[in-house]
Each structure stands twice: as C-alpha cells, then as structure tokens.
Enzyme design. Structure first.
Site: not given
Length: 475
Positions: A229-231, A233, A251
C-alpha cells in the site's frame, strides 16, 4: 431484491456481521454491494482459527500444498469471466487490466506450487567432530496479510500465497474497495482443498481500519505481517510492528523514473513510457512518474510520446476511470502547482469536463523542477513529468532524488550504458528497454528506501515466511 453483502470467511465458514458498509463503483458512483465490518469478535475469531490450524498445516507435505495451489489455479481459470466482473465493478478496471490480473495470479499459483518441494534446511559441518548439527527452516506461524485494491487479484493472491505455501496460516485483511475480489481469492483456495482455518478473510471500513489493524498486529499469536500500500500507511504499520517486535514485508509507494538516453530507440521508449505511465490511469505503484530524457533527443522523443499517448488513450470518447474523485483532485492540484511555477502541459487539458468526477485523461508535463510538488510527490494517477538532462551524473541524480526506490527503467541501445545506469539507480528493479510496470515470478519483487523492504515472488518470496532453527547433538 436485497443488496448482496460480502461475507467474511473464518475457519472455512462464511460469517456475516451486524454492521456493513457500501462498496461504490467508481464508474457509476452507485453502491454495487455491501461488505461486513470486522469488530473485535471477528478479529479474535480469525486469529484463533489460524492459530488452531497452524500445527496441522505446517506438517503437511509439499505435494499436498502443491496440489491445492494447482487446483486453485485451475478453478481461477474456469471462473475467469465471473472473477473479472468483480474487479471491473469494484475498482473501475478495464477488461484488459482485469484479465492481466487474473493471468498473473494464475501464474503465481502455478509457479509457487512448483517451488514448494524445494524448501529445505541444511546440515553444516560442526566445529567439534563429536557433535552433529542441522539448520531447520520453520514457518513463522500466524501471518497478517493486508492487500490493496489497485491490482487486487495479483496483490491479494501474493499476500496470502507465499505464507501459505511456506506452511504459515493467514488472517487476510482485504481492501475495503475490493472486498468481493478478495473474498473470491479466499473462497477459491478453500474450494481447491485448503483446510479450514489456514486462510481467514475479514474486511472493514475506513473508519474502523486503524483500530482493527492495530489489534491484529499487536495480538501475540500473530508472528509476522505483509502489507502492500502507500508509504504513509506503511510507516504507521511499520511503527506498530516495531513496537510489538514483529517483522514485516512492506511493498509501498513509488516514483518510478525512466531514463531515455541519447541512443535510445525512441519508438520503443515512447510506447513503453506511455503504457508504463498510464496503464490503469497510473494507479500502480510501479507506474512511470518521471521521464528523464537526454537533451539531444528531447524534442523528438516528446513528439513521439504525445503521438503514442493520443493513439493509445485517444482524447475522444470516455476518459479513463480513477478509483475516487479525490484521486482526480490530487492530480489536478499537482498539475496546477507545477504550471503555476513554470511547468508546461505538453499533453492534456486541465479544464476538461468529463462525464464523472472520477475520470481523468493522461497528462504529460515538461520543464518540471524540484520546487514543484509533482517532482517528488507520488501522483498515483495519469500524470507524468518530462525532465531534460545532458550527463549520466545528472540523470542518476534526478532518478535517485526521491524517497522512493521501487522500480525504474532505462532506454538505450548500448547494454553497457544500461548496466552502468542499473548499478547506480537506487531501486529494487531496473528494466532496460522495458516499461517500469514489470512483475514476473522469476524475479524477486520489492523496493528500497521508502518503497519498503522484503521481497515477494520467486524463492525469495517463500524464504520471507521461514525462520531458521539450529539444532545440535553430541554423538
């Protein structure tokens, strides 16, 4: 007719909750179904089921695991049309993108099935001749798997596949935007013969996600986790994992650069950069976000790029779909900031009116500089920057001038030049004369820097879920 509600799967049985939320199609803006909201009861039930199934599953032979995965691949292929529709409806995917997802997920299942039998320990020579030793490789136990919506069959399948193949059991927290897809992955594995409790699917709404995720990570029976997911989060999840002394495979986001050098085949570069930047409206962590082009061929490349963009994503007809209107607003804000600071729109009309607020056409922006938010911020949308350079040092500096390091591309007809760039680019993967969107089972996949750590795919993806135990004995 009552609205369908996506149920959980806990200990092999479907489970419905009192509370649920709407799953809204980004194409129509209409609720297509609902999904349950996990609470403490469901979290604990899923963890307990995974823990109870662990001892039996870890002791299954490789042939049993292999056969289940192969049957799952076969079932996924047979249900292809039904499964593709779930993804098209939930995330606004094109039939081609849904088809690619299913092809890749099926290949993942087959490839991993073939690797299970290769898992083994070692018998080293001890320092003392009177003592024997061996190194066992054992599954961690209960794993928390969290997958996103943008490539849900690929990322959902891989998030549970490698832990299960290695002998772990899984609590699978699916995306609130694609719960029916991720329920389907879980159901297919059960239909293929996966024992009850080995894989347990739950989901929740955005409001409940932080508390549910924290409870899952903190639970003492959960031993390791993977998150894609997003950096932003990922930083939160990594912090919670660290506080609980648990390792993780993360990732995360990307700002993938593509270097187009002076000797590049411009037709190949234009085609690959177009698809790399705008496939699924740029909503892929591997999407090309910065094209770093040599000044000598900049004008010629720009013309070819715009031509390919117009051909592949024509300005007539309906614009491509993004998952939310917020994603469109974010990209337009980045474009407005860039143009207000001197950037030029080479392709795209920022004032264009589309048939819905979730649609946006591709944008190519030149003269992007570090003062602009677009230079470093991940757009995760159909927006790509063009930046001119004259030296290899300058190209590398700009390629690496980002917190991200997931993937990259280089276009050159000189392999030595390409390999020289590849050695110096700070990324988990570098693809020479191919687009940045590249994911195959022969290659380990993962990032550097703020794009995360750990690896999926290949034997490296299995190794993440096995820990070593040294055993010695005196003869």
């Amino acid at each position: 007719m009552s609205t369908y509600t996506v149920p959980f799967i806990i200990n092999g049985e479907e489970h419905r909750t009192e509370k649920s939320f709407d799953v809204v199609s980004p194409a129509s803006g209409v609720a297509i179904h609902r999904c349950g909201i996990a609470g403490e009861k469901e979290v604990l039930a899923a963890i307990d089921a995974a823990a109870a199934a662990g001892r039996q599953w870890r002791n299954t032979g490789p042939s049993q695991r292999r056969d289940i995965l192969l049957r799952a691949a076969e079932i996924m292929g047979k249900k292809r049309e039904e499964l593709a529709k779930y993804m098209i409806d939930e995330v606004g995917a094109s039939p081609d993108w849904a088809g690619f997802n299913l092809d890749t997920a099926i290949e993942m299942l087959k490839d991993t099935a073939g690797r299970v039998a290769s898992l083994s320990g070692t018998v080293p020579t001890s320092a003392d001749p009177s003592r024997g030793s061996m190194i066992l490789r054992e599954p961690y136990g209960v794993v928390l798997a969290i997958a996103p919506w943008n490539a849900p069959y690929v990322l959902g399948t891989r998030s549970v596949l490698f832990p299960i193949a290695a002998g772990c059991t899984v609590v699978f927290k699916g995306s609130e935007k694609a719960p029916r897809v991720m329920h389907a992955i879980t159901a297919i594995l059960h239909e293929a013969g996966l024992p009850n409790g080995v894989l347990n699917f739950i989901a929740t709404d955005l409001a409940s996600a932080p508390s549910v995720t924290t409870a899952l990570i903190a639970h003492p029976l959960v031993k390791k986790l993977n998150f894609t997911g997003s950096t932003a989060v990922g930083r939160v999840i990594g912090k919670i994992a660290g506080e609980n002394l648990k390792s993780a495979v993360l990732e995360l986001g990307g700002k993938a650069p593509a270097i187009v050098w002076e000797d590049a085949d411009l037709d190949i570069a234009a085609e690959q950069c177009t698809i790399g930047a705008f496939l699924f409206s740029g909503q892929i962590c591997m999407s090309t976000e910065k094209i770093i082009v040599h000044k000598k061929i900049s004008d010629a490349f720009q013309k070819k790029l715009v031509g390919v963009v117009e051909n592949v994503f024509p300005s007539k007809g309906e614009a491509p779909i993004l998952v939310t209107s917020n994603a469109v607003d974010k990209n337009k804000a980045l474009l407005q900031d860039a143009t207000s600071k001197g950037a030029t729109l080479v392709h795209g009309d920022i004032n264009a009116k589309e048939i819905s607020k979730t649609r946006m056409r591709p944008f190519v922006v030149s003269k992007v500089t570090p003062e602009m938010s677009l230079y470093k911020q991940e757009s995760f949308g159909p927006t790509v920057s063009l930046i001119e350079v004259e030296t290899e040092e300058e190209a590398l500096r700009i390629a690496n001038d980002t917190e991200y390091g997931l993937i990259s591309a280089v276009f050159t007809e000189n392999l030595r030049t390409g390999l020289r760039f590849a050695r110096e680019i700070e990324a988990g993967s570098v693809h020479i004369n191919n687009m940045t969107i590249h994911d195959e089972m022969a290659l380990p996949h993962g990032g550097a820097k703020a794009s995360g750590f750990g690896r999926f795919n290949n034997s490296a993806g299995l190794d993440e879920w096995l820990r070593t135990k040294a055993v010695t004995w005196r003869h």
